[in-house]
Write a protein that holds these residues in place. Structure first.
Motif, short mmCIF file in Angstrom:
data_model
loop_
_atom_site.label_atom_id
_atom_site.label_comp_id
_atom_site.label_asym_id
_atom_site.label_seq_id
_atom_site.Cartn_x
_atom_site.Cartn_y
_atom_site.Cartn_z
N UNK A 1 35.86 9.16 27.35
CA UNK A 1 36.03 10.11 26.28
C UNK A 1 37.44 10.66 26.31
N UNK A 2 37.71 11.65 25.48
CA UNK A 2 39.07 12.16 25.34
C UNK A 2 39.59 12.71 26.67
N UNK A 3 40.89 12.62 26.83
CA UNK A 3 41.54 12.97 28.09
C UNK A 3 42.32 14.27 28.00
N UNK B 1 48.52 2.16 33.72
CA UNK B 1 49.79 1.92 33.03
C UNK B 1 49.74 2.30 31.55
N UNK B 2 48.57 2.03 30.92
CA UNK B 2 48.48 2.19 29.47
C UNK B 2 47.20 2.92 29.11
N UNK B 3 47.31 3.85 28.20
CA UNK B 3 46.15 4.50 27.60
C UNK B 3 46.17 4.20 26.11
N UNK B 4 45.07 3.63 25.63
CA UNK B 4 44.94 3.34 24.20
C UNK B 4 44.03 4.41 23.59
N UNK B 5 44.63 5.23 22.76
CA UNK B 5 43.94 6.34 22.12
C UNK B 5 43.46 5.87 20.74
N UNK C 1 52.07 4.89 29.58
CA UNK C 1 52.36 4.56 28.19
C UNK C 1 51.13 4.84 27.33
N UNK C 2 51.32 5.53 26.21
CA UNK C 2 50.22 5.82 25.29
C UNK C 2 50.41 5.01 24.02
N UNK D 1 40.78 2.80 27.51
CA UNK D 1 40.57 2.96 26.07
C UNK D 1 39.66 4.16 25.88
N UNK D 2 40.00 5.01 24.92
CA UNK D 2 39.17 6.20 24.74
C UNK D 2 39.22 6.66 23.29
#
Length: 266
Positions: free
Chosen positions: A43-45, A62-66, A86-87, A148-149
């Protein structure tokens, strides 16, 4: 509700991140296994604590995919992450990208239950290109480990994970179990996970989210098998194969599919 014993147990928690879990550990039809520590869903961070940020740093995200829409980001805030993460924002509508959702995010009052059969069908018919963009990003090992969130981590990450696991060769009954595992994370008996989401929303909105009465609140978080089964039914409608969908709708080349399997299978 899924039987949690049929799914890999959670390997870690991130303080302040609701419904956080590793998608690894599942067995494919040909006996291989999905690697742990490569992709997490959440869920949301926005409510991640300092300890949670340290945990994300320790596991090397390394990567967050919103996957939230801009309206959701504006209403609820940006993620709390290690400074070198990285977002990537891939906008996929929430459970009905309509004025009622925007109003709910503004006021904190969620007056209706989304029809997740219709929502998840629309993800396949209307948003395949965005899911293809996500999967292409995940095929590049330089972006991994990744998270992923969306807001609650049950709908958009649920469909995303279902598509990836199916590409990797995980049988659909197991894919369904992973989707339904959100029920365990949000079960009232579980305690801290639903509180994590509600507390993060309260902090962001300035008021506790209002889901109506207790029964409506409980129902808001419950996922049912038909919500995810509509995804595979829509994909294979009129004799279309899953591979057709991957190629024609997700837009993934054979080489991208091969890279996904190389990155995510032991």
């Amino acid at each position: 509700m899924t039987d949690p014993t049929s799914s890999p147990p959670p390997t870690l928690t991130v303080d302040g991140a609701p419904n956080f879990r590793d998608i690894g550990g599942y067995e494919t039809a040909d006996g291989r296994r999905v690697r742990r520590g490569r992709l997490f869903r959440s869920g949301m961070l926005v409510g991640v604590t300092d300890d949670g940020v340290a945990t994300l740093a320790d596991i090397g995200i390394r990567t967050v995919v919103d996957l939230r829409t801009q309206e959701e980001v504006d209403a609820l805030g940006a993620d709390r992450l290690p400074h070198d993460t990285s977002v990537v924002q891939i906008r996929i509508p929430s459970a009905g990208a309509d004025p009622m959702v925007t109003e709910a995010l503004r006021t904190g009052h969620f007056p209706y239950l989304p029809d997740l059969v219709s929502v998840n069908r629309a993800y396949i018919t209307d948003d395949a290109a965005e899911f293809g963009e996500l999967l292409t990003l995940l095929s590049d090992g330089a972006n991994l480990p990744a998270i992923i969130h969306c807001l609650g981590g049950k709908d958009r990450p649920g469909v995303s994970t279902a598509l990836l696991l199916t590409i990797l060769g995980v049988p659909w009954p197991t894919v369904r179990d992973d989707y339904l595992l959100s029920n365990v994370h949000f079960a009232n008996a579980g305690g801290d996970q639903p509180d994590t989401l509600n507390q993060a929303m309260e902090k962001s909105l300035g008021r506790a989210p209002n889901f109506g009465d207790e029964e409506s609140k409980k129902e808001f978080f419950v996922l049912r098998p038909e919500y995810i089964d509509v995804v595979i039914d829509e994909i294979t409608r009129d004799g279309r194969t899953f591979d057709d969908f991957v190629r024609d709708d997700l837009g993934l080349s054979d080489s991208t599919v091969t890279r996904l399997r190389e990155e995510f299978l032991e």
